[in-house]
Design an enzyme around this catalytic site. Sequence first.
Site, PDB file in Angstrom:
ATOM      1  N   SER A 136     -24.787 -28.264  11.224  1.00  0.00           N
ATOM      2  CA  SER A 136     -23.524 -27.637  10.812  1.00  0.00           C
ATOM      3  C   SER A 136     -23.745 -26.813   9.559  1.00  0.00           C
ATOM      4  O   SER A 136     -24.637 -27.133   8.751  1.00  0.00           O
ATOM      5  CB  SER A 136     -22.487 -28.718  10.512  1.00  0.00           C
ATOM      6  OG  SER A 136     -21.332 -28.144   9.934  1.00  0.00           O
ATOM      7  N   TYR A 196     -20.455 -36.178   5.640  1.00  0.00           N
ATOM      8  CA  TYR A 196     -20.830 -35.417   6.842  1.00  0.00           C
ATOM      9  C   TYR A 196     -21.865 -34.346   6.481  1.00  0.00           C
ATOM     10  O   TYR A 196     -22.883 -34.183   7.161  1.00  0.00           O
ATOM     11  CB  TYR A 196     -19.562 -34.787   7.426  1.00  0.00           C
ATOM     12  CG  TYR A 196     -19.754 -33.895   8.629  1.00  0.00           C
ATOM     13  CD1 TYR A 196     -20.009 -34.430   9.899  1.00  0.00           C
ATOM     14  CD2 TYR A 196     -19.642 -32.501   8.517  1.00  0.00           C
ATOM     15  CE1 TYR A 196     -20.161 -33.605  11.006  1.00  0.00           C
ATOM     16  CE2 TYR A 196     -19.791 -31.673   9.623  1.00  0.00           C
ATOM     17  CZ  TYR A 196     -20.046 -32.232  10.869  1.00  0.00           C
ATOM     18  OH  TYR A 196     -20.192 -31.402  11.959  1.00  0.00           O
TER      19      TYR A 196
END
Length: 247
Positions: free
Chosen positions: A139, A152
């Site tokens: 990501s 995350y």
Amino acid sequence: MSEGLIILGATSKIAQEVGRVAARHGRELLLVARSVERAEAVAGDLRARGASKVTVIAADLADISTHFSLWEQIEADMPDAAEVLLAYGSLSDQARADNDIDYTLSELNTNFTSAASLLMHAAEQLEARKKGVLAVITSVAGDRARRSNYVYGTAKGALTLFAQGLRARLFASGVRVLTIKPGPVDTPMIAHMKKGLLTATPQAVAAAIYRDMENGSADVIYVPGYWWLIMAIIKAIPEKVAKKLKF
Ligand SMILES: NC(=O)c1ccc[n+]([C@@H]2O[C@H](COP(=O)([O-])OP(=O)(O)OC[C@H]3O[C@@H](n4cnc5c(N)ncnc54)[C@H](OP(=O)(O)O)[C@@H]3O)[C@@H](O)[C@H]2O)c1
């Protein structure tokens, strides 16, 4: 490339859309997902769209203790796999993580440690065949740890580094490791978040991923590509400024 594709986290919306592109090309697919019902529903959709063969394996991919036997099953079902797409992940609730160490460690495991374990199994299989593509969805969040999602982001950043190391290891054997860094994509993962102009569709992201897996030669791709520039700017913010920002 016409040989088999293994999808880890095959019920992910992005993965389902990659599967649909692959199905249109008549590919053979092995879907690994934790819900057998949802995976079978995805498999039915992909068969109807032209996949030559679709097999389903149910597994909680965060459970590392099962990975050796899981990969034995994967290898038995698709010994000649040409590509592996690692797609599963969990968008961590940062507010909860701030006060819950067990939750934080579990999220780091889902998004990084378990993924690293599976990548090692996949690497071994592809390395033995001396070809193939190992595609890893990380990501843009992994490019810089931010106050609002650093658990995350840390896991995705670690996954990005791990993929970079694997790329160097596998280069000599002819296996390509592709790191995929999507920006926000309109999938169930961000269903609770406001969508904006920069939110991509899963169909567009999947088309870019499949295209690059099949025909590309890049090591790292941002999807859509303009996220490279956005993240270059975000990474350039000096730490003494960034730590004061509410982002
Ligand atoms: N959407 C975004 O904005 C965005 C942006 C950048 C990167 N990504 C990354 O893109 C990938 C795909 O996400 P998505 O957007 O397609 O979201 P999604 O549709 O919510 O998919 C996430 C998938 O991960 C699976 N999963 C989570 N924990 C698992 C576990 N322990 N075992 C097996 N499967 C597990 C989920 O399975 P269940 O179906 O069983 O819940 C779900 O299929 C993820 O790695 C995500 O981090 C997404």
